[in-house]
Design a protein around this motif. Structure first.
Motif, short mmCIF file in Angstrom:
data_model
loop_
_atom_site.label_atom_id
_atom_site.label_comp_id
_atom_site.label_asym_id
_atom_site.label_seq_id
_atom_site.Cartn_x
_atom_site.Cartn_y
_atom_site.Cartn_z
N ASP A 73 16.26 -3.86 -96.22
CA ASP A 73 15.56 -4.03 -94.95
C ASP A 73 16.46 -3.41 -93.89
O ASP A 73 17.59 -3.86 -93.69
CB ASP A 73 15.33 -5.51 -94.62
CG ASP A 73 14.20 -6.13 -95.43
OD1 ASP A 73 13.44 -5.38 -96.08
OD2 ASP A 73 14.07 -7.36 -95.40
N ARG A 75 17.31 -2.36 -89.99
CA ARG A 75 17.06 -2.73 -88.60
C ARG A 75 17.62 -1.61 -87.72
O ARG A 75 18.80 -1.27 -87.84
CB ARG A 75 17.73 -4.05 -88.25
CG ARG A 75 17.37 -4.54 -86.85
CD ARG A 75 17.96 -5.89 -86.53
NE ARG A 75 17.74 -6.94 -87.49
CZ ARG A 75 16.62 -7.69 -87.57
NH1 ARG A 75 15.61 -7.46 -86.77
NH2 ARG A 75 16.53 -8.65 -88.47
N ARG A 81 11.62 -0.23 -83.48
CA ARG A 81 11.16 -0.12 -84.86
C ARG A 81 10.28 1.11 -85.07
O ARG A 81 10.50 1.90 -85.97
CB ARG A 81 10.39 -1.38 -85.25
CG ARG A 81 9.73 -1.29 -86.63
CD ARG A 81 8.64 -2.32 -86.83
NE ARG A 81 7.62 -2.14 -85.81
CZ ARG A 81 6.78 -3.10 -85.42
NH1 ARG A 81 6.85 -4.30 -85.96
NH2 ARG A 81 5.87 -2.86 -84.51
N ASP A 98 1.99 -0.80 -94.47
CA ASP A 98 2.20 -1.06 -93.05
C ASP A 98 1.86 -2.52 -92.76
O ASP A 98 0.71 -2.92 -92.89
CB ASP A 98 1.32 -0.11 -92.23
CG ASP A 98 1.65 -0.13 -90.75
OD1 ASP A 98 2.18 -1.15 -90.26
OD2 ASP A 98 1.37 0.88 -90.08
N ARG A 100 2.82 -4.11 -89.83
CA ARG A 100 3.00 -4.38 -88.40
C ARG A 100 1.86 -5.25 -87.91
O ARG A 100 0.72 -5.09 -88.31
CB ARG A 100 3.05 -3.07 -87.61
CG ARG A 100 4.33 -2.29 -87.85
CD ARG A 100 4.35 -1.00 -87.12
NE ARG A 100 3.55 -0.01 -87.84
CZ ARG A 100 3.59 1.29 -87.60
NH1 ARG A 100 4.37 1.77 -86.66
NH2 ARG A 100 2.85 2.11 -88.31
N TRP A 109 6.69 -5.13 -90.14
CA TRP A 109 7.55 -4.08 -90.65
C TRP A 109 6.71 -3.05 -91.37
O TRP A 109 5.52 -3.24 -91.60
CB TRP A 109 8.59 -4.67 -91.62
CG TRP A 109 7.96 -5.26 -92.85
CD1 TRP A 109 7.76 -4.62 -94.06
CD2 TRP A 109 7.42 -6.57 -93.01
NE1 TRP A 109 7.14 -5.46 -94.94
CE2 TRP A 109 6.91 -6.67 -94.33
CE3 TRP A 109 7.31 -7.67 -92.17
CZ2 TRP A 109 6.32 -7.82 -94.82
CZ3 TRP A 109 6.71 -8.81 -92.66
CH2 TRP A 109 6.23 -8.89 -93.97
N THR A 111 6.89 -0.66 -94.94
CA THR A 111 7.56 -0.36 -96.21
C THR A 111 7.44 1.14 -96.46
O THR A 111 6.35 1.70 -96.38
CB THR A 111 6.92 -1.15 -97.37
OG1 THR A 111 7.01 -2.55 -97.08
CG2 THR A 111 7.63 -0.85 -98.69
N ASP A 121 12.28 -1.32 -96.24
CA ASP A 121 11.51 -1.71 -95.07
C ASP A 121 12.28 -1.37 -93.80
O ASP A 121 13.51 -1.41 -93.79
CB ASP A 121 11.24 -3.22 -95.05
CG ASP A 121 10.37 -3.69 -96.20
OD1 ASP A 121 9.57 -2.88 -96.70
OD2 ASP A 121 10.48 -4.86 -96.58
N ILE A 122 11.54 -1.09 -92.73
CA ILE A 122 12.14 -1.02 -91.41
C ILE A 122 11.52 -2.14 -90.58
O ILE A 122 10.30 -2.21 -90.42
CB ILE A 122 11.92 0.36 -90.74
CG1 ILE A 122 12.62 1.44 -91.58
CG2 ILE A 122 12.45 0.34 -89.31
CD1 ILE A 122 12.53 2.84 -91.01
N VAL A 123 12.40 -3.03 -90.12
CA VAL A 123 11.99 -4.19 -89.33
C VAL A 123 12.27 -3.94 -87.85
O VAL A 123 12.84 -2.91 -87.49
CB VAL A 123 12.71 -5.48 -89.82
CG1 VAL A 123 12.40 -5.74 -91.28
CG2 VAL A 123 14.21 -5.40 -89.61
N ARG A 124 11.90 -4.88 -87.01
CA ARG A 124 12.10 -4.73 -85.57
C ARG A 124 13.57 -4.73 -85.19
O ARG A 124 14.40 -5.36 -85.84
CB ARG A 124 11.38 -5.87 -84.83
CG ARG A 124 9.88 -5.85 -85.04
CD ARG A 124 9.17 -6.95 -84.30
NE ARG A 124 9.66 -8.26 -84.71
CZ ARG A 124 9.59 -9.34 -83.94
NH1 ARG A 124 9.07 -9.29 -82.72
NH2 ARG A 124 10.05 -10.49 -84.37
N ASP A 140 9.16 -11.92 -90.70
CA ASP A 140 9.58 -10.80 -89.86
C ASP A 140 10.69 -11.26 -88.95
O ASP A 140 10.49 -12.11 -88.09
CB ASP A 140 8.39 -10.29 -89.05
CG ASP A 140 8.78 -9.23 -88.03
OD1 ASP A 140 8.13 -9.17 -86.99
OD2 ASP A 140 9.72 -8.48 -88.27
#
Length: 141
Positions: A73, A75, A81, A98, A100, A109, A111, A121-124, A140
């Motif tokens: 994950d 950040r 994000r 997706d 979000r 997030w 994937t 994953d890219i999270v906030r 999240d």
């Protein structure tokens, strides 16, 4: 007595190419004094500040065939994000899912997969989390 994470290992078919792909995504570098080179079967990249967990890419004969059981994950350090997602997609990542808005506006997030199909994953960003915390019980962060 407890343990700590020394590094994350990613099985792959081309350790050098994948390490090169991930370096700009994470802002990492080769181990000082031990550069990764084409043909190396093991390639380590490290956080230049020494604060992040190192990532080791190891060549294996079998390809990826199922969903990852463990994934990263990520950040964003500075950007939002969605800005980071756009940057990594432009770098060659593909969208897998997706998520979000799953826990309300601004949450969630995305994937993604690297060139060999390894999911992450890219999270906030921390600024986004501080501005609008996810509801209680939401995953999240």
């Amino acid at each position: 007595m407890t343990s700590f994470i020394s590094h994350i290992t990613v099985d792959c078919s081309d350790a050098y190419s994948l390490s090169q792909w991930w370096k700009p995504v994470l802002g990492y570098q080769d181990v000082p004094g031990d550069p990764n080179l084409p043909g190396h079967h093991e390639c380590m990249i490290v956080d230049p500040d020494g604060k992040g967990v190192s990532v080791l890419f190891i060549e294996v004969p079998e390809g990826k065939s199922v969903k990852n059981r463990v994934h990263l994950d990520l950040r964003p350090r500075a950007d939002l994000r969605d800005t980071e997602i756009a940057r990594v997609i432009a770098h060659g990542a593909t969208v897998v899912g997706d998520h979000r808005g799953q826990y309300g506006p601004g949450s969630g997030w995305v994937t993604l997969a690297d060139p060999e199909g390894n999911e992450f994953d890219i999270v906030r960003s921390l600024a986004e989390v501080a501005e609008q915390p996810a509801p209680a019980g939401a995953v999240d962060a």
